[in-house]
Design a protein around this motif. Structure first.
Motif, short mmCIF file in Angstrom:
data_model
loop_
_atom_site.label_atom_id
_atom_site.label_comp_id
_atom_site.label_asym_id
_atom_site.label_seq_id
_atom_site.Cartn_x
_atom_site.Cartn_y
_atom_site.Cartn_z
N CYS A 44 0.84 -1.21 0.00
CA CYS A 44 0.00 0.00 0.00
C CYS A 44 0.87 1.25 0.00
O CYS A 44 1.72 1.41 0.88
N ARG A 46 1.95 4.63 1.10
CA ARG A 46 1.74 5.26 2.41
C ARG A 46 0.82 6.49 2.31
O ARG A 46 0.08 6.78 3.23
N ARG A 47 0.82 7.14 1.16
CA ARG A 47 -0.01 8.35 1.02
C ARG A 47 -1.50 8.06 1.11
O ARG A 47 -2.31 8.96 1.29
N ARG A 51 -3.96 1.92 7.65
CA ARG A 51 -3.45 1.55 8.97
C ARG A 51 -3.61 0.06 9.25
O ARG A 51 -2.97 -0.47 10.12
N ALA A 74 8.38 -1.83 5.57
CA ALA A 74 8.12 -0.52 4.97
C ALA A 74 9.30 -0.18 4.07
O ALA A 74 10.45 -0.32 4.47
N ASP A 79 4.09 0.50 2.33
CA ASP A 79 4.02 -0.44 3.44
C ASP A 79 3.51 -1.78 2.92
O ASP A 79 2.67 -1.83 2.02
#
Length: 87
Positions: A44, A46-47, A51, A74, A79
């Motif tokens: 995914c 990060r922007r 979570r 990461a 991530d």
């Protein structure tokens, strides 16, 4: 709250889902033998602010089950979450 991805996101900004068996990419396959260990990885950006990631599965005619994916690594701006299923 579950996030919904908007269709206006450009390529490279969307999560990438990868299925592997014995470290071989099997993302193009949909059926596997009983006893196979299937690994799901989700990368995914990060922007997006992700979570947590869950895999929602259900057998035909049964209730759904949510399987949480564990945060594994990461990289720069990305991530990765992962889980393994024994079929």
């Amino acid at each position: 709250m579950l996030a919904r991805l908007h269709q206006s996101l450009e390529a490279g900004q969307l999560p990438v889902i990868i299925k592997t068996v014995d470290r071989e990419d099997v993302s193009h396959r949909g059926a596997f033998a009983l006893g196979t260990v299937l690994c799901f990885s989700v990368r995914c950006p990060r922007r997006l602010g992700v979570r947590a990631v869950v895999l929602r599965i259900a057998r035909d005619g049964e209730e759904t089950h949510d399987i949480p994916l564990a945060f594994t690594t990461a990289a720069v701006g990305v991530d990765e979450y992962r889980c393994e299923l024994v079929l």
